[in-house]
Design an enzyme around this catalytic site. Structure first.
Site, PDB file in Angstrom:
ATOM      1  N   LYS A  97       9.229  26.062  17.500  1.00  0.00           N
ATOM      2  CA  LYS A  97       9.747  27.357  17.913  1.00  0.00           C
ATOM      3  C   LYS A  97       8.768  27.966  18.907  1.00  0.00           C
ATOM      4  CE  LYS A  97      12.738  29.571  14.580  1.00  0.00           C
ATOM      5  NZ  LYS A  97      12.812  30.589  13.514  1.00  0.00           N
ATOM      6  N   ILE A  98       9.303  28.375  20.030  1.00  0.00           N
ATOM      7  CA  ILE A  98       8.487  28.963  21.089  1.00  0.00           C
ATOM      8  C   ILE A  98       9.051  30.349  21.385  1.00  0.00           C
ATOM      9  CG2 ILE A  98       7.806  28.741  23.520  1.00  0.00           C
ATOM     10  CD1 ILE A  98       6.612  26.423  22.044  1.00  0.00           C
TER      11      ILE A  98
END
Ligand code: G3P
Length: 217
Positions: free
Chosen positions: A83-84
């Site tokens: 997850k960014i």
């Protein structure tokens, strides 16, 4: 449509995995903190239970730090998705990571333009948070519909994970919008099974079955 479970709680994941309809899991720093356990241990346990993708969040915030964290986490299991956060640094990191074949899930997405940028950078997934939009009086599901239309217009391969789901109607609406995935908290997954008429029907069938003669042969 795929269902992910939105939790870092091992018991919930174990229970949900038994149903055979859960395709993966998503976590975030808040869900991890809630468990009060070691991050790597939790990740190992989840990947041992679920044979699907698991999203874990990189914090950065600089692009270089996000990339470093992502490379480290990606080594933990073939099923890890990073997850960014939806920031300029985040999008820069996604571009690099996608070239390396590391799967990314752009998180904290609240608008179609943010989803468009994530897709342009080559994100594997994008996570619009619909419940948090509803909370501030916006229409979270309209953002999902807009993103689906935009991705279809240009043939983007990025898959939409409907996140911040608060109730079963969110899941129904996500499915109607053609979203690829819904990541659903355990309590909402449980509610999806139930209907008052199912319970009533079961009670009736059970009572009537007791009246039916059954030969021992
Ligand atoms: O995992 C991200 C997202 O689902 C968070 O949901 O309920 O904290 O808005 P919520």
């Amino acid at each position: 449509m795929k269902f992910y479970i939105d939790t870092a709680n091992i018991e919930e994941i174990k229970k949900a995995a038994r149903w055979g309809v859960i395709d993966g899991a998503t976590t975030n720093p808040t869900l991890m903190a809630k468990e009060g356990r070691d991050f790597s241990t939790v990740v190992k346990e989840i990947t041992a239970i679920l044979d699907g993708q698991l999203s874990v969040e990189a914090m950065g915030p600089e692009a270089e730090k996000l990339i470093k964290e992502a490379r480290e986490y990606a080594k933990m299991s073939k099923n890890i998705v990073i997850k960014i956060p939806m920031t300029q640094d985040g999008i820069q990191a996604v571009k690099t990571l996608s070239k390396e074949g590391i799967k990314t899930n752009v998180t904290l997405v609240f608008s179609p333009n943010q989803a468009l940028l994530a897709a342009k950078a080559g994100a594997t997934y994008v996570s619009p948070f619909i419940g948090r939009l509803d909370d501030i009086g916006h229409d979270g599901m309209q953002v999902i519909r807009d993103i689906m239309a935009i991705y279809k217009n240009y043939g983007f391969k990025t898959q939409v994970i409907v996140a911040s789901i608060r109730n079963p109607m969110h899941v129904t609406e996500a499915a109607k919008a053609g979203a690829d995935i819904a990541t659903v908290p355990y309590n909402v997954l449980e509610k999806m099974f139930t209907h008052a008429l199912t319970d009533k029907g079961l009670r009736m069938f059970s009572d009537d079955w007791a009246k039916v003669a059954k030969s021992s042969k």
